[in-house]
Design an enzyme around this catalytic site. Sequence first.
Site, PDB file in Angstrom:
ATOM      1  CG  PHE A  92     -72.776 -20.924 -14.232  1.00 44.53           C
ATOM      2  CD1 PHE A  92     -73.963 -21.334 -14.361  1.00 44.53           C
ATOM      3  CD2 PHE A  92     -71.783 -22.012 -14.391  1.00 44.53           C
ATOM      4  CE1 PHE A  92     -74.550 -22.603 -14.576  1.00 44.53           C
ATOM      5  CE2 PHE A  92     -72.285 -23.343 -14.393  1.00 44.53           C
ATOM      6  CZ  PHE A  92     -73.560 -23.772 -14.665  1.00 44.53           C
ATOM      7  CB  CYS A  93     -72.264 -14.152 -15.565  1.00 45.09           C
ATOM      8  SG  CYS A  93     -74.022 -13.524 -16.037  1.00 45.09           S
ATOM      9  CB  ALA A  94     -67.810 -17.415 -14.791  1.00 41.71           C
TER      10      ALA A  94
ATOM     11  CG  HIS B 244     -68.940 -12.225 -17.587  1.00 41.46           C
ATOM     12  ND1 HIS B 244     -69.876 -12.564 -18.327  1.00 41.46           N
ATOM     13  CD2 HIS B 244     -67.874 -13.191 -17.809  1.00 41.46           C
ATOM     14  CE1 HIS B 244     -69.740 -13.602 -19.151  1.00 41.46           C
ATOM     15  NE2 HIS B 244     -68.288 -13.913 -18.664  1.00 41.46           N
TER      16      HIS B 244
END
Length: 458
Positions: free
Chosen positions: A375-377, A129
């Site tokens: 995982f901020c993805a 992100h």
Amino acid sequence: MSVFTAAADQSLCAPLPVLGEDVRVPLVTGGEVTYAALDYAASAPALQRVWDDVAAYAPYYGSVHRGAGYLSQLSTDLFENSRATVAEFLGCRADDQVVFTRSTTDSLNLLAAVLPADCQVFVYETEHHASLLPWRDARVTYLNAPRTPAQAVESLERALADRDPYGPALVCVTGASNVTGELWPVKELAAAAHAHGARIVLDAAQLAPHHPVDIAELDVDWVAFSGHKLYAPFGSGVLAGRADWLREAEPYLAGGGASRKVARRADGGVDVEWHSTAARHEAGSPNVIGVYSIASACKALTEAGFETLVAREQGLVAAVRAGLAEVPQVKVLSLFGDDAPRVGVISFVVEGWNSSHFAAALSAEYGIGVRDGLFCAHPLVRTLLGSDPEQVGECGAPEAEPGERSLNAIRVSFGAGTPEEHIERFVRAVKELVNEGAQWKYRTEGGRCVPDRGAAQL
């Protein structure tokens, strides 16, 4: 037999000393064990060398750039010498600038703030992100997840060729995925971008701690990374690369340090002349200790020999992959396939397990710290899990009870400070949990799976 016997063809060098390597943590089943920090992709432990360098400097702490006193002058020299060290570490070109920021996220938001008018940004949905989201004031084209490195280059070339109008453009790409650890074809993507009149920024947050990054050799226009993933303390980052867009834009932050001259006008207003150097985007008192710690980490990795560190880490990667391959219930996530080169970042799911439950059991029963979530993805993990892109999921654990299917994964990550024993313990723990189950009962609390302290051992 050690998992390294079959997985590595050569003996591994010793891990680099890191803070916390002797920390003991309690197990829910009783007793204590040395903590196995296998969450390097989130934040790597600080190198002992970095901490010692910072401690040696601390008594000489002083405000930089505008102080006449000895400590201020010494700190200024240290700050600017750190800039030169980072430039050398990254193989910067003679006219590149190194700007110090708070993190990779801050670096990419800075670059987003200095884009020329009508700039079009091209970014893969596979990005963290930090590199997926900063481009809010630009025209953004999101590219689908490629399934081979060649497909990544081809899809970018098509998108750049089809852009309308044909104006300034920027490509943003990761060097190593924070989910799969796979290396991206950065040099080929840079060539494709430049062939179509675009520039490219490399998110090296996961690449720089594991692999040499050379701006000139890769021919990228900018590189961004964070200190806390490069074995330095939190709170510092770098944006390095071409100076023109940075020099021509308004300062990222307006204030002292960014301004060269400020004068009142006759009409009561204020005229400002901004610096044209990196200081233009470094307003305020900088994080001198953070900057120095990054430079110290760069020196430590260089002096240790990146070739040696890479070879050692590849032995760890091979050992983890070989161990997980022996467990049929484990599915390792990958975009480019089993043969793709990768750094020490591996994500997986376990059949019949909620990922938060599995990660909680690794911690509570084995003293192993990994990460579970998206995982901020989020788009990438959903693609890899084959779930609906619009399904709800969070970076933390969803509200799912132990044993229920979750929309997230488990990530194990490691690097220069990881002992072989930690990898062996992790592989053994995975096998035991899958084959024998958890020894303790768990419950969901605040969105996370935690040991039920009121329950008896199973």
